[in-house]
Design an enzyme around this catalytic site. Structure first.
Site, mmCIF file in Angstrom:
data_model
loop_
_atom_site.group_PDB
_atom_site.id
_atom_site.type_symbol
_atom_site.label_atom_id
_atom_site.label_comp_id
_atom_site.label_asym_id
_atom_site.label_seq_id
_atom_site.Cartn_x
_atom_site.Cartn_y
_atom_site.Cartn_z
ATOM 1 N N HIS A 169 0.893 -1.222 0.119
ATOM 2 C CA HIS A 169 -0.302 -0.006 0.016
ATOM 3 C C HIS A 169 0.772 1.326 0.010
ATOM 4 C CE1 HIS A 169 -2.883 3.160 1.289
ATOM 5 N NE2 HIS A 169 -3.795 2.293 0.828
ATOM 6 N N GLY A 215 -7.149 4.456 1.200
ATOM 7 C CA GLY A 215 -8.253 4.831 0.245
ATOM 8 C C GLY A 215 -7.389 5.298 -0.817
ATOM 9 N N LEU A 244 -10.421 -4.059 3.486
ATOM 10 C CA LEU A 244 -9.588 -3.205 2.696
ATOM 11 C C LEU A 244 -8.440 -2.292 3.409
ATOM 12 C CD1 LEU A 244 -8.765 -2.705 -0.218
ATOM 13 C CD2 LEU A 244 -10.248 -0.788 -0.176
ATOM 14 N N ASP A 245 -7.302 -2.453 3.300
ATOM 15 C CA ASP A 245 -6.126 -1.967 3.970
ATOM 16 C C ASP A 245 -6.198 -1.986 5.232
ATOM 17 O OD1 ASP A 245 -5.836 -0.565 1.444
ATOM 18 O OD2 ASP A 245 -6.864 1.356 1.876
ATOM 19 N N GLU A 246 -6.768 -3.097 5.859
ATOM 20 C CA GLU A 246 -6.693 -3.336 7.283
ATOM 21 C C GLU A 246 -6.121 -4.764 7.663
ATOM 22 O OE1 GLU A 246 -7.576 -1.337 9.797
ATOM 23 O OE2 GLU A 246 -8.524 0.284 8.822
#
Lengths: 287, 287, 287, 287
Positions: free
Chosen positions: A195, A204, A230-232
């Site tokens: 990311h 995001g 998502l992203d976690e």
């Protein structure tokens, strides 16, 4: 009777279980009984989760079958989750890319020149721009276009490739497409994403534009396991780079590429060397 | 019959020995027999020196006597060098300073506020300027002037203090005096120095002036054990700070203070937590 | 009469001269007279050398001829050494390599994907292993073998290439051959080398083996201009990476590749952006 | 007629204005007319905000009055916002603390030993535990308790102190109390806070606990100007420290103290040296 080979093999054994006295002794005993000589070992008990984690590298002339049989016999007593592998064996890896080349180039280069223990069995992309680079590094290239309508089909194609090619690790090397929850679940613990921000900052879209607007003095990147959220997913590695006021968004993007590929390469290496163990939402990294 | 206390103690055991199969099993077995629960452990075999190193933290209700007896019984079989201590016990530390305050202030502050496990039993200086600071932190101050003629006498005074106060660790916190070979030998492995350069660069006097003249882009500091061979003792920790052309020598000196105290504080912490083991000219640091 | 183009050009002007009042005013005045708008500027006066350094980026519709004429008229008054270029113009660069691929790959990749403002007009090597990589990146490859007997001949070939191809910058990207004093002098200020140690530590051969033996806790790399005095040229950039006791020499070599290419890429970028000015044995880097 | 002193003063002039050709020339001309010799200068034009920023250090024998008169005459032409000060003059600083000592100790120590150009005219605290430390450093201590009911009163007391003592800078050195919007507005651009996270990650309470739960691999700290919008003020400096899975929340807190004081000390130094200029929500830092 225990069969052994003439030459010792260098094994790596990782395990986790509820923390309780006697684990290390039992495992070390098992290894000693098989003529094992421990060359590197790390243990950690997490007081929060109550779990115990261990990674041990050991040379032994015992066969895989003998070791597995012994570990399977021990496992129920401690409720072990374990994995045994030959140390340094290249992990069969599929890389997903879009148009950004830096992560693919970096992984392929490190595989070839810096002993990154992966075997790049496929590069999958929704574009064709990186086909020449995949060719140059001898990585079979698969063009799998994705549109809103063909997303399910594309994911089916990916899963088929994972199966056909015995893929052990999928790397999202700036793939820029969101995987479906279902796919995330099926491949849980096997997919690493990079990311382009220092999570949890700037989740995001367009993180560098966000970072520029906020005027941060360090930009970063985060390599993490992919989960449905998502992203976690659990973070494996993060790194940062200093920036100043004179950098435009496009400078941040270029500088960020360096941080991204560095963080991703480390995460992939540690995963491939079986140094990363899952502890709920967190990772244990025995570097 | 084994006596135990009602409450478990948190022990830290470090050991080194010639590398050979069965060490970990034997040690883990010994600990298991004393009801030990391993909370943190690291091992390393050095292929160059052929030595094996281990550090283990374990909770156990066994008495010190029982543990020591058991370890002493095991030691000859593996030719163990070992050390057993209560985890987190403050190490009795004597700090030697001259006129620069930053390292003394940093160690004393971290002892008080950041859980640095040392007990500052004395500050010894050839000047008096740091007496108020020592007073503020409640560290007994000893003024021991040193001239060419009184050097032997001053070292005798230091040795006497080390003995009287049961000093386990001597920290040269920018002391600026060279200890005699004899003193270095007597206190070998017990004296940590902070050198104001990124060794082996810029040995000798005025390292920041040397660094400035050479136009380096990073300055550093090195914390190391003191041996008779000046600036050549085993390195425990190093750190650096970025500088640029605009920095004058005096800026490097000021910036360097930050790196010095950081590197020294880490080295002292790791030593006091029994994380540093000697491997010839090198150190094993189980962080 | 001053000719101007319809669209402004983005210029970068660098200069150095003996420090004295009025320089900035005179230069800014010259630029203002030519309709210049300063977008970025930095100045520095070195109290040690007594020299003043300036780098200014300016947009102006003035022609190159007009600007040059004006600067030439000003130069004698301040004893200016100056350089005027179009900002971002790719610098014609020749890369010399041996068998190690990481620096060539990194420079070529950054040129292509990260806006590194160089034009790779030739790769010269005493081996052929990197020819496929040069081909992949579209860099003309020249195999110039070097033996003790043919060294003079090889250097003549290099100089001929530098002339034929209008080479402005030569990068020794782990070339592993020592250039003759004569060549160093001829190309002074135009040759950047990457040294695989944190200079002045570990000069000479096998720096990673030296670093391992010394037990350092950080390894580094140094990008510097090449002078006749080996490993002593003005330093442009340095970087380090943390290592620990568990790293063998070959690990340091692999880890070092990352530091080497990072330090080299920054040095090449800053040089190509005219951010590096020579100040005796030191460099001014206007980042 | 222009009065001059016999000895030159080292001035620092900072300014910002809408970007337009001729600014540098005009300012350099003004300085040259007053016999100024520029020793260090930086300019930056922000294409996003359309603002131009300049910081220049200059030696001149001109009086303050003469310089101010000349700048005031120039200001309307370019719509300048400007500040003129004697370089290195200690900035009158009030430090607000609660019970954590590390930032106060660090600032006071650096003021005394590392040439941090601040004058600590007061330490204000809602507790008394840091009174002895303030006494040791000779900083007048003011105990101003804060409860929900007395908050307005406490802020009035603070404002009174700011006025009485000619305070130019207020540092919230882990003060742990939220200032009212009104106070923030009154002191805008004059209050620096240290936030114990790498903003914008982990805003709000207990950032280290949040960081631990999220399993980040780097923790950080952020020094920023205080605005009415909590944790959203312009960032001056950020720094990070590597952590791993073995660190408990309390370890992160201790490790974080180091990052906090480092980031805060740099921000305070740059502010006191007039190196920080406001550009909307972002800062220009001419280091």
């Amino acid at each position: 009777m225990s069969h052994t080979s003439d030459f010792p093999t260098h094994w790596v054994l990782t395990l986790s279980c509820p923390d309780r006295p006697g684990i290390v002794h039992a495992v070390a005993g098992l290894l000693a009984e098989h003529g094992g000589n421990i060359t590197e070992s790390q243990q950690f008990g997490d007081p929060d989760s109550g779990l115990f984690f261990m990674r041990v590298q050991v040379t032994s002339t015992a066969t895989r079958t003998d070791l597995v049989t012994a570990i399977e016999a021990l496992a129920p007593r401690f409720d072990l989750r374990w994995h045994l592998d030959v140390a340094g064996r290249p992990v069969r890896t599929l890389v997903m890319v879009s148009t950004a080349a830096h992560c693919l180039n970096d992984l392929a280069f490190r595989q070839r020149s810096e002993g990154l223990p992966i075997d790049l069995v496929a590069a999958v992309s929704n574009h064709t721009v990186l086909e020449p680079m995949a060719d140059f590094y001898g990585v079979p290239f698969h063009h799998v276009p994705v549109t809103k309508d063909t997303k399910a089909q594309a994911e089916a194609r990916l899963l088929a490739l994972v199966e056909e090619l015995d893929v052990e690790l999928v790397v999202l090397a700036r793939y820029m497409q969101i995987l479906s929850d279902d796919l995330c679940r099926r491949l849980e613990g096997k997919v690493i994403n990079i990311h382009h921000s220092f999570l949890p900052s700037f989740k995001g879209a367009r993180p560098y534009a966000q970072a520029h607007a906020r005027g941060v003095k360090l930009i970063g990147a985060t390599a993490h396991y992919v989960t449905g959220d998502l992203d976690e997913g659990p973070i494996i590695e993060q790194d940062v780079e200093r920036v100043d006021h004179s950098r435009a968004v496009e400078d941040l993007v270029a500088l960020g590429q360096d941080v991204e590929r560095r963080a991703l390469a480390r995460a992939v290496r540690w995963h491939a060397e079986h140094r990363v163990l899952l502890d709920g939402r967190r990772t244990i990294v025995f570097r």
